[in-house]
Each structure stands twice: as C-alpha cells, then as structure tokens.
Scaffold this motif. Structure first.
Motif, PDB file in Angstrom:
ATOM      1  N   ASP A 122       0.842  -1.204   0.000  1.00  0.00           N
ATOM      2  CA  ASP A 122       0.000   0.000   0.000  1.00  0.00           C
ATOM      3  C   ASP A 122       0.874   1.250   0.000  1.00  0.00           C
ATOM      4  O   ASP A 122       0.669   2.188   0.780  1.00  0.00           O
ATOM      5  N   ALA A 123       1.856   1.278  -0.905  1.00  0.00           N
ATOM      6  CA  ALA A 123       2.817   2.380  -0.946  1.00  0.00           C
ATOM      7  C   ALA A 123       2.175   3.653  -1.479  1.00  0.00           C
ATOM      8  O   ALA A 123       1.347   3.628  -2.395  1.00  0.00           O
ATOM      9  N   ASP A 124       2.563   4.776  -0.906  1.00  0.00           N
ATOM     10  CA  ASP A 124       2.227   6.086  -1.461  1.00  0.00           C
ATOM     11  C   ASP A 124       3.309   6.535  -2.434  1.00  0.00           C
ATOM     12  O   ASP A 124       3.009   7.061  -3.510  1.00  0.00           O
ATOM     13  N   HIS A 125       4.561   6.346  -2.039  1.00  0.00           N
ATOM     14  CA  HIS A 125       5.709   6.721  -2.872  1.00  0.00           C
ATOM     15  C   HIS A 125       6.606   5.498  -3.030  1.00  0.00           C
ATOM     16  O   HIS A 125       6.783   4.722  -2.091  1.00  0.00           O
ATOM     17  N   VAL A 126       7.189   5.342  -4.212  1.00  0.00           N
ATOM     18  CA  VAL A 126       8.098   4.225  -4.487  1.00  0.00           C
ATOM     19  C   VAL A 126       9.443   4.790  -4.923  1.00  0.00           C
ATOM     20  O   VAL A 126       9.531   5.506  -5.930  1.00  0.00           O
ATOM     21  N   CYS A 127      10.482   4.489  -4.143  1.00  0.00           N
ATOM     22  CA  CYS A 127      11.840   4.936  -4.453  1.00  0.00           C
ATOM     23  C   CYS A 127      12.557   3.810  -5.181  1.00  0.00           C
ATOM     24  O   CYS A 127      12.779   2.737  -4.608  1.00  0.00           O
ATOM     25  N   ILE A 128      12.912   4.039  -6.439  1.00  0.00           N
ATOM     26  CA  ILE A 128      13.576   3.030  -7.263  1.00  0.00           C
ATOM     27  C   ILE A 128      15.023   3.468  -7.454  1.00  0.00           C
ATOM     28  O   ILE A 128      15.292   4.476  -8.127  1.00  0.00           O
ATOM     29  N   PHE A 129      15.946   2.723  -6.847  1.00  0.00           N
ATOM     30  CA  PHE A 129      17.342   3.135  -6.827  1.00  0.00           C
ATOM     31  C   PHE A 129      18.241   2.031  -7.389  1.00  0.00           C
ATOM     32  O   PHE A 129      17.959   0.840  -7.233  1.00  0.00           O
ATOM     33  N   ALA A 130      19.338   2.449  -8.018  1.00  0.00           N
ATOM     34  CA  ALA A 130      20.287   1.512  -8.612  1.00  0.00           C
ATOM     35  C   ALA A 130      21.227   0.965  -7.556  1.00  0.00           C
ATOM     36  O   ALA A 130      21.616   1.668  -6.616  1.00  0.00           O
ATOM     37  N   ALA A 131      21.624  -0.320  -7.731  1.00  0.00           N
ATOM     38  CA  ALA A 131      22.524  -0.974  -6.780  1.00  0.00           C
ATOM     39  C   ALA A 131      23.938  -1.113  -7.311  1.00  0.00           C
ATOM     40  O   ALA A 131      24.786  -1.677  -6.634  1.00  0.00           O
ATOM     41  N   ASP A 132      24.203  -0.585  -8.502  1.00  0.00           N
ATOM     42  CA  ASP A 132      25.502  -0.863  -9.120  1.00  0.00           C
ATOM     43  C   ASP A 132      26.384   0.372  -9.271  1.00  0.00           C
ATOM     44  O   ASP A 132      27.305   0.391 -10.086  1.00  0.00           O
ATOM     45  N   HIS A 133      26.118   1.413  -8.463  1.00  0.00           N
ATOM     46  CA  HIS A 133      26.976   2.587  -8.426  1.00  0.00           C
ATOM     47  C   HIS A 133      27.480   2.790  -6.996  1.00  0.00           C
ATOM     48  O   HIS A 133      26.868   2.326  -6.037  1.00  0.00           O
ATOM     49  N   ILE A 134      28.601   3.502  -6.879  1.00  0.00           N
ATOM     50  CA  ILE A 134      29.098   3.889  -5.567  1.00  0.00           C
ATOM     51  C   ILE A 134      28.616   5.313  -5.308  1.00  0.00           C
ATOM     52  O   ILE A 134      29.009   6.245  -6.016  1.00  0.00           O
TER      53      ILE A 134
END
Length: 434
Positions: A122-134
């Motif tokens: 039941d998310a209001d906001h979804v944070c989509i972040f990359a895992a392959d950068h420093i």
C-alpha cells in the motif's frame, strides 16, 4: 527521517545487472555483489543510503549470478527483534515470472513483474534506486523535494560539464527544474538554465507516486517495441503526461559535514580508479563518517597485523585494510587489502587491489593489479610490468593497463566452472563468500 513522515514509502533496489564490462570480476557474481573498499560490496552503498535515510521497507530485485548477493543480504541486512515486521524488511526478489516464462527484460520490466509488492505494501511513494553505483545520498532530501513540488516522478540529476554530458542520458529542464525533455547521449547536450557550461544527467534513481508508476509500467508492458528500460523508454514517454521534476543531486547534504558522492564503477578502469581515490586524504568519498555509516556484513575476523619477518622490514603507506589482513615483511604502497589476505616477506605491492583470502607469495612484485578472492600467487610472481606477458596469463584491461587475476575455479565432471569456494560459504573455513 522517512519512516512514517511521508506516508508509506517503499524502496526498490535494482540489483540484477550482469556487469559485463567488469569481467572477470563478474564471472561468478552479479555486479552489485562485487567487493569494494576492502570489506564492502557495491550494493552496500545503495542500501546504506536508504537505511540511513530512515527507509526500512526495501525489496532488492536480483537476477544474474545472485547467490553471493543473496547470502550477503541475508547475513548483513536483516532487521532483528522488534524491528522485524511488515514495515521493516530487506528482501531479495528473483524474477517471479508472473507475466510469462522469462527473466527481467529491463529495469522497468523488473519493477513491472513485481508491481503487486507495491500494491500489497500500500505504498504512497516508491523509491527506485540503482545498486551498481558507488554513491552517498540522503534520500529523504530528494523525497522532500518530490513532495514539495507535488511531482508524479522525480529523477536524481547529477551535474556534469556539458562537454562530458554526451556520454549520458541528459535531462532538459525549465528554470523551475521541471523536466521538459530527455535526450539519450546527444551531440549537443542541453544546459541547465542559469548555469552555462553544465548539464543534468540521470543517475538512474527515481521516486514515483505509486499510481503514476503503475500507469507507466502497464502501458510500457503493452508496447512490444519497448526495451522496458526506465531511462530509454519510460521517462521519455511520460515526461509530457505527468509532472516530472529533476532533483539537483549536488545540493544534497550528508549529515556529519559530508558531501554527496556518485561514481559509476562499471569498467575495470573506473573500478580501480575509485579505489585509488579512496586512498587520498582527504578523499572525495570518505568512509569515516559515523553520522552516515556504510553498513555491511560483520565477520568475527581478527584485527589486521603488520610484522617484520626474515629480516624484511614492513612499509605500508596509503593502504586501506580490512580485518584479518596480514603484511609480513612486505611493502604495500597505495593499495587495498581485503579480509584475511596475507602478504608474505619481500613482496612489493603498488596501486593494487587484493581480494579476500588471497595469499601473495614471497618476493612477488605487483603493480596496478587486481587479484580477486581466493587466489594464491606463487613466490616471485611478477604482474604489471610486462603487458604482453600479462595479457597471455591474465586479463589485461587494454584501455588502462590494469591487470586482473580472476577468481580461480574448479572443473566439475560435467565441465562447468564454479568458484573455488563453491556456492557461497559451503567450503570450510567459513570466512567469506565470493
């Protein structure tokens, strides 16, 4: 602190990348699982950013060669005791194949196959972040910008000189930072209004309102011509249909008087250079900030140890060392030593990255060399001084001249190579995975 302040916020970390340009470091592991800075994995930076920002509900979407990545998350990134529950979890999610018998076909498809997770949460906001950068980033500041601007989508935008921006996906904005166009690797990158000579490039980190995310992904899934990628397909398609903002990443402030940092370590050259940057003082990327710790798995390894042996004195200068590393009568200059490696008497290492459980024999000479985990180099081995010999014996990065000694493997009866340590930590001693 994100938790509870902005409604229900879900984190999705994209960790399925092959990392083909990092071969042979990615021969047996996904790019986000590649070791970094002596004791971490690349994914630790993305997860640390989210957790340090107060986002505790995170799904990690995995795919290629994910065994060591799954083990790393299981052992180092689980909430315990009262923190366990619906709103406190970090969970690995492989391709579920809800939409057919196929793996993730792009970053957008990976999220599309798992849209039900956002619905169930039941998310209001979804944070989509990359895992392959420093990178180091306070995600809450980006979320606050997103909410204040009533955005449907916010894209993290790094600032680079316009002369370099042609290498990236560029973002064109108006004077309020509203996105008015996306341009993939343009010959003439758009400049930031009021900042001539500089351009915005996408970092691959996004915040979506859940409804906007659902509509965009469902529409994209219907398009048979799409590559199902956020940067190439989703964002260029929807920027005119919803309110989309660019978040100015360099304005991010890290607690502890620290600075934001971002680096793509997608090539051997960039990966090696990022380590060399760490060995400077002060470094652009500091690991010594108690207000913004980079978290990882903790092992019961002994302290590092340095001791003169066989009349050989030790010289350790500009070195980053993990627990259990031993320098015994050797010279180590501007190098990174991972967990439980041993550098034997008379060895000389210059600008090297040494993986966990590596043994460097007596009298070895290494320069600008990466030695992956579990290798044993015989006495008097010389690497980094003769390009032709190095190219014949090891992996030589032609552009930078960096030599990589890949992880050793064993051959099974059905002729399949597997890491020398087996799958994960199944082979004693249990002191680390690949």
């Amino acid at each position: 602190m994100i938790y509870g302040k902005y409604g229900r916020v879900l984190g999705i970390v994209l960790a399925g990348g092959k990392g083909e340009r990092l071969m042979p470091l990615t021969k047996y592991r996904a790019k986000p699982a590649v070791p970094f800075a002596a004791k971490y994995r690349i994914i630790d930076f993305a997860l640390s950013n989210l957790v340090n920002s107060g986002l505790y509900s995170i799904y990690v979407l995995v795919q290629f060669r994910s065994q060591s990545l799954n083990e790393h998350i299981e052992r180092g990134w689980q909430f315990g005791g009262a923190m366990r529950g619906r709103d406190f979890f970090i969970t690995s999610v492989p391709a579920q194949m809800w939409t057919g018998e196929h793996w993730y076909e792009g970053t957008a498809d990976a999220v599309f196959q798992n849209l039900h997770l956002a619905t169930m949460y039941d998310a209001d906001h979804v944070c989509i972040f990359a895992a392959d950068h420093i990178y180091k980033m306070d995600v809450e500041q980006m979320l606050q910008f997103h909410v204040d601007n009533r955005a449907d989508v916010t894209v993290a935008a790094n600032v680079v000189p316009t002369s370099e921006a042609w290498q990236f996906g560029c973002i064109d904005v108006d004077d309020t930072n509203k996105i008015i166009n996306f341009v993939e690797k343009p010959k003439n990158p758009p400049q930031i209004p009021g900042r001539p000579g500089f351009s915005y490039v996408s970092m691959g980190n996004y915040i979506f309102e859940r409804e906007a995310l659902e509509e965009a992904l469902i529409e994209d899934a219907r398009d048979s011509q799409s590559t199902h990628d956020f940067g190439k397909d989703i964002l260029p398609r929807i920027f005119g249909l919803c309110r989309m903002m660019a978040y100015d990443f360099p304005t991010n402030i890290i607690p502890g008087n620290d600075r934001p940092y971002w680096k793509d370590v997608g090539t051997i050259d960039a990966y090696w250079q990022a380590h060399m940057d760490l060995l400077q003082h002060p470094s652009q990327l500091t690991l010594f900030n108690p207000h913004w710790p980079i978290r990882t798995v903790s092992y019961a390894d002994p302290p590092g140890f340095t001791y003169p042996v066989k009349g050989q004195h030790c010289s350790v200068v500009g070195a980053l060392r993990a627990e259990g590393s031993r320098v015994l009568g050797a010279t180590v200059h501007f190098s990174v030593l991972s967990r439980n490696c041993i550098i034997h008497p008379g060895a000389v290492l210059e600008e090297c990255i040494i993986g966990q459980n590596v043994v460097i024999g007596e009298g070895c000479k290494l320069r600008r060399t990466i030695v992956d985990a579990h290798n044993t180099l015989p006495p008097n081995t010389v690497i980094g001084y003769d390009r032709q010999t190095d190219a014949e014996r090891y992996h030589l990065d032609e552009k930078s001249g960096i030599v990589v000694v890949g992880m050793p493997s064993i051959k099974l009866r059905h002729a399949v190579d597997i890491p020398i340590q087996g799958m994960g930590e199944s082979v004693p001693p249990r002191i680390g995975s690949f």
